[in-house]
Write a protein that holds these residues in place. Structure first.
Motif, mmCIF file in Angstrom:
data_model
loop_
_atom_site.group_PDB
_atom_site.id
_atom_site.type_symbol
_atom_site.label_atom_id
_atom_site.label_comp_id
_atom_site.label_asym_id
_atom_site.label_seq_id
_atom_site.Cartn_x
_atom_site.Cartn_y
_atom_site.Cartn_z
ATOM 1 N N ILE A 41 -4.035 -1.641 3.691
ATOM 2 C CA ILE A 41 -3.614 -1.980 2.320
ATOM 3 C C ILE A 41 -2.896 -3.321 2.309
ATOM 4 O O ILE A 41 -3.146 -4.173 1.455
ATOM 5 N N GLY A 42 -1.994 -3.526 3.272
ATOM 6 C CA GLY A 42 -1.272 -4.799 3.368
ATOM 7 C C GLY A 42 -2.207 -5.972 3.610
ATOM 8 O O GLY A 42 -2.057 -7.040 3.016
ATOM 9 N N ALA A 43 -3.187 -5.779 4.490
ATOM 10 C CA ALA A 43 -4.152 -6.849 4.768
ATOM 11 C C ALA A 43 -4.973 -7.165 3.523
ATOM 12 O O ALA A 43 -5.256 -8.339 3.238
ATOM 13 N N GLY A 44 -5.340 -6.137 2.782
ATOM 14 C CA GLY A 44 -6.087 -6.364 1.547
ATOM 15 C C GLY A 44 -5.268 -7.127 0.521
ATOM 16 O O GLY A 44 -5.775 -8.046 -0.134
ATOM 17 N N ALA A 60 -3.911 -12.298 -2.217
ATOM 18 C CA ALA A 60 -2.938 -13.363 -2.469
ATOM 19 C C ALA A 60 -3.457 -14.708 -1.952
ATOM 20 O O ALA A 60 -3.304 -15.739 -2.616
ATOM 21 N N ALA A 61 -4.067 -14.705 -0.774
ATOM 22 C CA ALA A 61 -4.614 -15.943 -0.225
ATOM 23 C C ALA A 61 -5.743 -16.473 -1.099
ATOM 24 O O ALA A 61 -5.839 -17.688 -1.346
ATOM 25 N N ASP A 82 -5.793 -20.029 -3.009
ATOM 26 C CA ASP A 82 -6.882 -21.004 -2.849
ATOM 27 C C ASP A 82 -7.476 -21.380 -4.196
ATOM 28 O O ASP A 82 -7.784 -22.551 -4.459
ATOM 29 N N PHE A 83 -7.645 -20.399 -5.069
ATOM 30 C CA PHE A 83 -8.188 -20.654 -6.405
ATOM 31 C C PHE A 83 -7.277 -21.586 -7.189
ATOM 32 O O PHE A 83 -7.729 -22.570 -7.789
ATOM 33 N N LEU A 84 -5.978 -21.287 -7.182
ATOM 34 C CA LEU A 84 -5.033 -22.124 -7.922
ATOM 35 C C LEU A 84 -4.945 -23.515 -7.336
ATOM 36 O O LEU A 84 -4.795 -24.508 -8.065
#
Length: 55
Positions: A35-38, A43-44, A48-50
């Motif tokens: 869950i944390g990795a997901g 978030a990453a 990247d999008f922003l």
């Protein structure tokens, strides 16, 4: 959703999590790691999008 049903589902979920952590600690740890990795991947990706919007 009726209030009673909502409370029953919440308490049932809490009881299941406690049972899962007590009797399958390795499985629970693996689940929380996944869950944390997901969440970190989301978030990453958002970062990247922003970043790409600003350039």
């Amino acid at each position: 959703m009726p209030v009673f049903l909502k409370k029953l589902l919440i308490w049932g979920s809490v009881a299941f999590l406690i049972y899962f952590m007590a009797f399958r600690p390795q499985g629970a740890a693996d689940m929380f790691k996944a869950i944390g990795a997901g969440l970190m991947a989301i978030a990453a990706g958002l970062g990247d999008f922003l970043s790409s919007l600003m350039t």
